[in-house]
Design an enzyme around this catalytic site. Structure first.
Site, PDB file in Angstrom:
ATOM      1  N   ARG A 165      -2.845  14.691  10.039  1.00 42.28           N
ATOM      2  CA  ARG A 165      -1.368  14.039  10.422  1.00 42.28           C
ATOM      3  C   ARG A 165      -0.520  15.148  10.187  1.00 42.28           C
ATOM      4  O   ARG A 165      -0.262  15.216   8.953  1.00 42.28           O
ATOM      5  CB  ARG A 165      -1.383  13.007  10.664  1.00 42.28           C
ATOM      6  CG  ARG A 165       0.431  12.064  11.283  1.00 42.28           C
ATOM      7  CD  ARG A 165       0.222  10.561  10.683  1.00 42.28           C
ATOM      8  NE  ARG A 165       1.384  10.237  11.382  1.00 42.28           N
ATOM      9  CZ  ARG A 165       2.909  10.103  10.919  1.00 42.28           C
ATOM     10  NH1 ARG A 165       2.281  11.167  10.200  1.00 42.28           N
ATOM     11  NH2 ARG A 165       3.558   9.510  11.388  1.00 42.28           N
ATOM     12  N   LYS A 175       4.303  13.429   1.824  1.00 44.33           N
ATOM     13  CA  LYS A 175       4.314  12.560   0.683  1.00 44.33           C
ATOM     14  C   LYS A 175       4.891  12.710  -0.597  1.00 44.33           C
ATOM     15  O   LYS A 175       4.887  14.128  -0.702  1.00 44.33           O
ATOM     16  CB  LYS A 175       3.535  11.668   0.585  1.00 44.33           C
ATOM     17  CG  LYS A 175       3.677  11.431   1.821  1.00 44.33           C
ATOM     18  CD  LYS A 175       2.046  10.343   3.206  1.00 44.33           C
ATOM     19  CE  LYS A 175       2.397   9.527   4.485  1.00 44.33           C
ATOM     20  NZ  LYS A 175       1.142   9.021   4.594  1.00 44.33           N
TER      21      LYS A 175
HETATM   22  N1  PMM Z   1       1.620   7.768   7.289  1.00 37.06           N
HETATM   23  C1  PMM Z   1       3.407   7.482   7.789  1.00 37.06           C
HETATM   24  C2  PMM Z   1       3.519   7.307   9.029  1.00 37.06           C
HETATM   25  N2  PMM Z   1       2.468   7.039  10.225  1.00 37.06           N
HETATM   26  N3  PMM Z   1      -0.330   7.198  10.446  1.00 37.06           N
HETATM   27  C3  PMM Z   1      -0.693   6.900   9.556  1.00 37.06           C
HETATM   28  N4  PMM Z   1      -2.187   7.143  10.721  1.00 37.06           N
HETATM   29  N5  PMM Z   1      -1.206   7.270   8.454  1.00 37.06           N
HETATM   30  C4  PMM Z   1      -0.306   7.987   7.228  1.00 37.06           C
HETATM   31  O1  PMM Z   1      -0.960   8.451   6.297  1.00 37.06           O
HETATM   32  C5  PMM Z   1       0.716   7.243   8.171  1.00 37.06           C
HETATM   33  C6  PMM Z   1       0.894   6.833   9.420  1.00 37.06           C
HETATM   34  C7  PMM Z   1       4.691   7.838   7.008  1.00 37.06           C
HETATM   35  O2  PMM Z   1       5.007   8.128   7.744  1.00 37.06           O
HETATM   36  P1  PMM Z   1       5.776   9.852   8.383  1.00 37.06           P
HETATM   37  O3  PMM Z   1       5.764   9.827  10.172  1.00 37.06           O
HETATM   38  O4  PMM Z   1       7.213  10.446   7.691  1.00 37.06           O
HETATM   39  O5  PMM Z   1       4.964  10.586   7.347  1.00 37.06           O
END
Ligand code: PMM
Length: 289
Positions: free
Chosen positions: A265, A225
């Site tokens: 994640r 991020k």
């Molecule tokens: N960030 C992204 C996508 N999904 N889900 C959760 N639970 N928390 C997050 O911070 C989050 C998410 C941002 O997009 P990416 O798939 O490119 O990381």
């Protein structure tokens, strides 16, 4: 760092004796950090299986980019991207979560065997989401969210980011429980990068333990991020590209695991799988003095 706490478990999901690793499969042409790379079903499924080989405990499949400024994809296209990938990964024995803000996508992904619904809006984007997840009896991620990606940066205004995120998440958890989702099915997430500037993300990581007052397992999604780009920026202030933020991501994974996160994640699984195992081993040695 604060003392370790129990990380909790989520009804309906496997239990882990350490912080779990959730690998990301974005079936999108335009995602924040790996857009376009896993865009067709076969490639996306193969990538998900590779993540499991590298140590992912769960695989999070999403068909809509949530990067800042992103516009929304339509529902039919999201279903087309996500459901076949979920079905194929489930048939290979993978524990799949679905990253969606749409009830219809959640419903069809659950029917295809997904075990967890990861809604970055915490049920706010689609009024049918909470009833759908409640009816399915599925686990649900409630992330801190203030609005859609198009204009979320304008909502990154806080006097006390940690206190406000805890209060707003608490209200969301109460609403979701009132909507019929069992408390033991709820995971909370501070929503790093969502209506947050770098300093907000860093403060939330520094005070992750404060989220424990909500009494639910915590998911941390720091992978690649912007706040990491900011921390790693060179003297000219230019942040490294998203794909050069994986070592920093693994560092956050170790800290999150140490602070008692239930799961992290991440896009690049191998280093984080090592990080959470080292955190577990150090935790295990605490009693050995
Ligand atoms: N960030 C992204 C996508 N999904 N889900 C959760 N639970 N928390 C997050 O911070 C989050 C998410 C941002 O997009 P990416 O798939 O490119 O990381």
């Amino acid at each position: 760092m604060s003392t370790l706490y129990g990380r909790g478990s989520v009804a309906g999901l496997p239990t882990f004796d350490r912080c779990a690793v959730m690998g990301v499969v974005n079936v999108t042409p335009d995602s924040f950090s790996d857009g376009g790379r896993w865009f067709d079903t076969t490639t996306a499924v193969k990538h998900g299986l590779d993540l499991v080989t590298e140590g992912a405990d769960l695989v999070d499949v999403g068909g809509e980019s949530t990067r800042p400024g992103a516009s929304r994809v339509d529902e039919a296209e999201e279903l087309r991207r996500v459901v076949p990938v979920v079905r194929d990964l489930v048939s290979e024995g993978v524990t799949v979560s679905v990253d969606t803000m749409r009830a219809k996508v959640a419903e069809q992904a659950l029917q295809a065997g997904a075990r967890l619904v990861n809604d970055v809006s915490g049920g706010l984007a689609d009024p049918a989401m909470v009833p759908t997840v409640a009816a399915a009896g599925a686990p649900f991620v409630v992330m801190h969210w203030r609005g859609f990606s198009e204009d979320m940066n304008s909502k990154a205004v806080y006097e006390d980011v940690v206190g406000e995120v805890v209060t707003e998440l608490h209200a969301r958890v109460e609403a979701v429980v009132a909507g019929g989702i069992a408390p033991e099915h709820i995971v909370i997430d501070p929503g790093l990068g969502f209506a947050k500037q770098a300093e907000h993300d860093l403060a939330l990581m520094a005070h992750l333990a404060d989220l424990r007052s909500l009494g639910r397992p915590i998911l941390v999604a720091a992978s690649r991020k912007r706040f990491l780009g900011r921390v790693l920026a060179g003297p000219e202030g230019a942040p490294p590209p998203a794909r050069e933020r994986d070592a920093a991501t693994a560092a956050v994974s170790a800290i999150a695991a140490h602070e008692g996160a239930w799961a992290v994640r991440v896009h690049e699984v191998r280093a984080t799988a090592d990080a959470v195992r080292v955190a577990r081993a150090i935790q295990g040695a605490k009693g050995a003095k």
